[in-house]
Design a protein around this motif. Structure first.
Motif, PDB file in Angstrom:
ATOM      1  N   ARG A 290      12.076  16.693   6.377  1.00 35.71           N
ATOM      2  CA  ARG A 290      11.536  16.939   5.042  1.00 35.71           C
ATOM      3  C   ARG A 290      11.003  18.373   4.963  1.00 35.71           C
ATOM      4  N   ASP A 291      10.416  18.723   3.830  1.00 32.42           N
ATOM      5  CA  ASP A 291       9.901  20.070   3.608  1.00 32.42           C
ATOM      6  C   ASP A 291       8.711  20.329   4.533  1.00 32.42           C
ATOM      7  N   GLY A 292       8.883  21.259   5.479  1.00 36.65           N
ATOM      8  CA  GLY A 292       7.835  21.511   6.452  1.00 36.65           C
ATOM      9  C   GLY A 292       6.600  22.154   5.862  1.00 36.65           C
ATOM     10  N   PHE A 293       6.757  22.988   4.836  1.00 36.89           N
ATOM     11  CA  PHE A 293       5.604  23.632   4.215  1.00 36.89           C
ATOM     12  C   PHE A 293       4.755  22.628   3.432  1.00 36.89           C
ATOM     13  N   LEU A 294       5.390  21.794   2.623  1.00 35.43           N
ATOM     14  CA  LEU A 294       4.643  20.850   1.790  1.00 35.43           C
ATOM     15  C   LEU A 294       4.007  19.732   2.609  1.00 35.43           C
ATOM     16  N   PHE A 295       4.485  19.510   3.817  1.00 32.84           N
ATOM     17  CA  PHE A 295       3.933  18.419   4.615  1.00 32.84           C
ATOM     18  C   PHE A 295       2.467  18.669   4.978  1.00 32.84           C
ATOM     19  N   ARG A 296       2.021  19.920   4.958  1.00 31.39           N
ATOM     20  CA  ARG A 296       0.609  20.201   5.284  1.00 31.39           C
ATOM     21  C   ARG A 296      -0.316  19.492   4.303  1.00 31.39           C
ATOM     22  N   TYR A 297       0.124  19.392   3.035  1.00 31.21           N
ATOM     23  CA  TYR A 297      -0.709  18.717   2.038  1.00 31.21           C
ATOM     24  C   TYR A 297      -0.625  17.197   2.189  1.00 31.21           C
ATOM     25  N   ILE A 298       0.534  16.711   2.628  1.00 32.66           N
ATOM     26  CA  ILE A 298       0.661  15.279   2.927  1.00 32.66           C
ATOM     27  C   ILE A 298      -0.278  14.913   4.067  1.00 32.66           C
ATOM     28  N   LEU A 299      -0.308  15.743   5.108  1.00 31.29           N
ATOM     29  CA  LEU A 299      -1.164  15.458   6.261  1.00 31.29           C
ATOM     30  C   LEU A 299      -2.636  15.579   5.891  1.00 31.29           C
ATOM     31  N   ASP A 300      -2.984  16.547   5.055  1.00 27.24           N
ATOM     32  CA  ASP A 300      -4.375  16.663   4.606  1.00 27.24           C
ATOM     33  C   ASP A 300      -4.812  15.412   3.856  1.00 27.24           C
ATOM     34  N   TYR A 301      -3.922  14.886   3.026  1.00 25.86           N
ATOM     35  CA  TYR A 301      -4.255  13.666   2.284  1.00 25.86           C
ATOM     36  C   TYR A 301      -4.413  12.480   3.234  1.00 25.86           C
ATOM     37  N   MET A 302      -3.597  12.420   4.275  1.00 23.86           N
ATOM     38  CA  MET A 302      -3.695  11.311   5.234  1.00 23.86           C
ATOM     39  C   MET A 302      -5.026  11.338   5.975  1.00 23.86           C
TER      40      MET A 302
ATOM     41  N   GLY B  89      11.309  21.858  10.767  1.00 26.77           N
ATOM     42  CA  GLY B  89      11.175  23.093  11.544  1.00 26.77           C
ATOM     43  C   GLY B  89       9.747  23.576  11.712  1.00 26.77           C
ATOM     44  N   GLN B  90       8.788  22.976  10.998  1.00 28.13           N
ATOM     45  CA  GLN B  90       7.379  23.328  11.130  1.00 28.13           C
ATOM     46  C   GLN B  90       6.702  22.323  12.070  1.00 28.13           C
ATOM     47  N   VAL B  91       5.954  22.823  13.033  1.00 28.01           N
ATOM     48  CA  VAL B  91       5.332  21.964  14.042  1.00 28.01           C
ATOM     49  C   VAL B  91       3.899  21.633  13.615  1.00 28.01           C
ATOM     50  N   TYR B  92       3.560  20.347  13.677  1.00 31.38           N
ATOM     51  CA  TYR B  92       2.204  19.875  13.362  1.00 31.38           C
ATOM     52  C   TYR B  92       1.701  19.046  14.539  1.00 31.38           C
ATOM     53  N   ILE B  93       0.423  19.180  14.828  1.00 31.08           N
ATOM     54  CA  ILE B  93      -0.223  18.401  15.880  1.00 31.08           C
ATOM     55  C   ILE B  93      -1.392  17.657  15.243  1.00 31.08           C
ATOM     56  N   THR B  94      -1.406  16.349  15.390  1.00 35.37           N
ATOM     57  CA  THR B  94      -2.438  15.538  14.760  1.00 35.37           C
ATOM     58  C   THR B  94      -2.720  14.315  15.611  1.00 35.37           C
TER      59      THR B  94
ATOM     60  N   ILE C  87      -0.318  13.503  18.737  1.00 32.53           N
ATOM     61  CA  ILE C  87       1.105  13.413  18.443  1.00 32.53           C
ATOM     62  C   ILE C  87       1.579  14.748  17.869  1.00 32.53           C
ATOM     63  N   GLU C  88       2.727  15.214  18.356  1.00 27.60           N
ATOM     64  CA  GLU C  88       3.350  16.424  17.843  1.00 27.60           C
ATOM     65  C   GLU C  88       4.506  16.043  16.932  1.00 27.60           C
ATOM     66  N   LEU C  89       4.533  16.665  15.755  1.00 30.05           N
ATOM     67  CA  LEU C  89       5.569  16.413  14.767  1.00 30.05           C
ATOM     68  C   LEU C  89       6.336  17.695  14.478  1.00 30.05           C
TER      69      LEU C  89
ATOM     70  N   GLY D 105      16.083  31.702  -5.959  1.00 33.04           N
ATOM     71  CA  GLY D 105      15.993  30.250  -6.036  1.00 33.04           C
ATOM     72  C   GLY D 105      15.744  29.586  -4.698  1.00 33.04           C
ATOM     73  N   ASP D 106      16.580  28.581  -4.370  1.00 38.98           N
ATOM     74  CA  ASP D 106      16.394  27.813  -3.141  1.00 38.98           C
ATOM     75  C   ASP D 106      16.729  28.596  -1.885  1.00 38.98           C
ATOM     76  N   THR D 107      17.403  29.740  -2.027  1.00 37.62           N
ATOM     77  CA  THR D 107      17.730  30.540  -0.840  1.00 37.62           C
ATOM     78  C   THR D 107      16.575  31.418  -0.401  1.00 37.62           C
ATOM     79  N   LEU D 108      15.436  31.359  -1.106  1.00 38.67           N
ATOM     80  CA  LEU D 108      14.264  32.158  -0.762  1.00 38.67           C
ATOM     81  C   LEU D 108      13.352  31.349   0.153  1.00 38.67           C
ATOM     82  N   ASN D 109      13.019  31.904   1.299  1.00 41.39           N
ATOM     83  CA  ASN D 109      12.121  31.238   2.240  1.00 41.39           C
ATOM     84  C   ASN D 109      10.699  31.735   1.990  1.00 41.39           C
ATOM     85  N   GLU D 110       9.814  30.819   1.578  1.00 36.77           N
ATOM     86  CA  GLU D 110       8.446  31.180   1.219  1.00 36.77           C
ATOM     87  C   GLU D 110       7.433  30.764   2.282  1.00 36.77           C
ATOM     88  N   SER D 111       7.890  30.379   3.460  1.00 36.99           N
ATOM     89  CA  SER D 111       6.991  29.783   4.443  1.00 36.99           C
ATOM     90  C   SER D 111       5.911  30.754   4.928  1.00 36.99           C
ATOM     91  N   ARG D 112       6.159  32.067   4.878  1.00 40.46           N
ATOM     92  CA  ARG D 112       5.167  33.026   5.369  1.00 40.46           C
ATOM     93  C   ARG D 112       4.121  33.378   4.310  1.00 40.46           C
TER      94      ARG D 112
END
Length: 279
Positions: free
Chosen positions: A54-66, A12-17, A6-8, A207-214
């Motif tokens: 939802r937050d695409g960066f933080l979802f990596r930790y949600i998926l790791d926990y799953m 804006g962040q793409v995950y495949i699981t 499944i692709e999620l 603040g929130d206008t800073l993109n930290e994804s990289r």
């Protein structure tokens, strides 16, 4: 009705699981989404991937926990409270408990360095202790000088201290310049405004206008050159820096020119410019 892979698209962040991973925690939001029979009720993006806003960066930790119901975070993780909020949204109570701040025997927060975000403007505990010890070692005659200037100055510094440092703003811009009769030339198209400097300073200013994804796991006191802003107006970045007490101390720019088409005289100018600010 769901495929094995499944692709999620999460923010804006793409995950495949695998499908079993998404339904590994019964009762969770992802379990409810991917066990229903009506697949068409789930939101999808333009490429057919399942979309979660939802937050695409933080979802990596949600998926790791799953995957194995364990939580492993990097050292000096600065987004613990926000990750706890994401765990609440995805209805993962055990993960919420793991992320909850622990209380010591004196009913105070423990020494976990990841309990709060580093955007706080108050001075660190070490800086406060240093100021206190410095004032305590001053001779009584000096501390009690005319008007109590030393005591007042030290007290003011301890309550209104700001970190000093440099922040560099860089951007690549371009504009097309054609013949003299051309009136639709495009000027200063800014693709992305990059931020270089100490992580804590960058977060304090933008603040929130800073993109930290990289560069998501950078500790607060380390330096980075991979952050960029979510807007493309240089003046907006300058306003935020001025409001935070920064002043521009240097700037530099380079430029190149190329023909847009072989059959026309239109030229494309591209440039890279950096502005250095200090507080």
């Amino acid at each position: 009705p769901f495929p094995e892979i499944i692709e999620l698209n999460v923010g804006g962040q793409v995950y495949i699981t695998r499908h079993p991973t998404l339904v590994s925690v019964p009762g969770s939001l992802l379990w409810e989404m991917f066990t229903q029979k009506n697949v068409r009720s789930l939101a999808r993006d333009s490429k057919g991937r399942f979309f979660v806003d939802r937050d695409g960066f933080l979802f990596r930790y949600i998926l790791d926990y799953m995957r194995d119901q364990q939580l492993v975070l990097p050292d000096h993780f600065p987004e613990r409270s926000r990750l706890q909020r994401e765990a609440e949204y995805f209805m993962l109570p055990e993960l919420v408990k793991m992320l909850a701040p622990k209380l010591s025997k004196q009913n105070s927060l423990g020494d976990d360095p990841c309990q709060s975000d580093p955007e706080e403007l108050s001075p660190s505990a070490d800086a406060t202790r240093n100021l206190t010890s410095a004032s305590a070692t001053l001779p009584s005659a000096v501390a009690g000088g005319p008007g109590g200037a030393v005591t007042t100055s030290t007290g003011a510094a301890s309550t209104d201290i700001r970190r000093a440092g440099f922040i560099t703003i860089g951007y690549r811009g371009s504009y097309t310049l054609g013949r003299d009769s051309q009136t639709d030339a495009k000027f200063r198209r800014v693709a992305r405004i990059m931020v270089c400097g100490k992580t804590s300073l960058a977060k304090e200013v933008f603040g929130d206008t800073l993109n930290e994804s990289r560069d998501p796991d950078r500790p607060p006191e380390r330096y980075t050159s991979r952050y960029y802003l979510k807007f493309t107006f240089l003046e907006q970045a300058f306003d935020k820096l001025a409001d935070a007490g920064f002043h521009m101390v240097a700037c530099n720019s380079t430029g190149t020119c190329a023909f847009a088409h072989d059959q026309t005289d239109d030229r494309i100018w591209t440039s890279y410019t950096e502005y250095v600010f200090y507080r």
